[in-house]
Motif scaffolding. Structure first.
Motif, PDB file in Angstrom:
ATOM      1  N   PRO A  17      67.848  33.333 117.059  1.00 29.47           N
ATOM      2  CA  PRO A  17      69.048  32.486 117.106  1.00 29.47           C
ATOM      3  C   PRO A  17      70.321  33.334 116.984  1.00 29.47           C
TER       4      PRO A  17
ATOM      5  N   GLY B 177      75.288  28.361 110.227  1.00 29.40           N
ATOM      6  CA  GLY B 177      75.617  26.933 110.136  1.00 29.40           C
ATOM      7  C   GLY B 177      74.828  26.181 109.099  1.00 29.40           C
TER       8      GLY B 177
ATOM      9  N   GLU C  26      71.641  21.883 109.221  1.00 31.69           N
ATOM     10  CA  GLU C  26      72.137  20.644 109.810  1.00 31.69           C
ATOM     11  C   GLU C  26      71.063  19.893 110.528  1.00 31.69           C
TER      12      GLU C  26
ATOM     13  N   ASP D  48      75.043  30.416 114.824  1.00 31.94           N
ATOM     14  CA  ASP D  48      74.214  29.209 114.642  1.00 31.94           C
ATOM     15  C   ASP D  48      73.402  29.290 113.358  1.00 31.94           C
ATOM     16  N   ALA D  49      72.912  30.472 113.006  1.00 31.07           N
ATOM     17  CA  ALA D  49      72.090  30.633 111.814  1.00 31.07           C
ATOM     18  C   ALA D  49      72.918  30.436 110.554  1.00 31.07           C
TER      19      ALA D  49
END
Length: 57
Positions: A47, A54, A57, A51-52
């Motif tokens: 990833p 984040g 979620e 994004d990691a």
């Protein structure tokens, strides 16, 4: 004259390789190709850092 030594030594255009030697060549080839595919796949599926971070979620 590279490639013609087999013909001169064994009178056959096919190099003579023992079954064990052939198995070793095939095993090394499979191992190298498997490793190269695994490394490339792992890198492609990793990833993105943004994004990691984040979270969950």
């Amino acid at each position: 004259m590279t490639g013609r030594s087999s013909l001169g030594l064994t009178e056959s255009p096919v190099p003579s390789v023992s079954p064990v030697g052939l198995l070793a060549i095939v095993a090394v080839t499979v191992a190298l190709s498997w490793d190269s595919i695994a490394v490339a796949t792992r890198a492609a599926l990793r990833p993105a850092p943004v994004d990691a971070i984040g979270g969950r979620e």
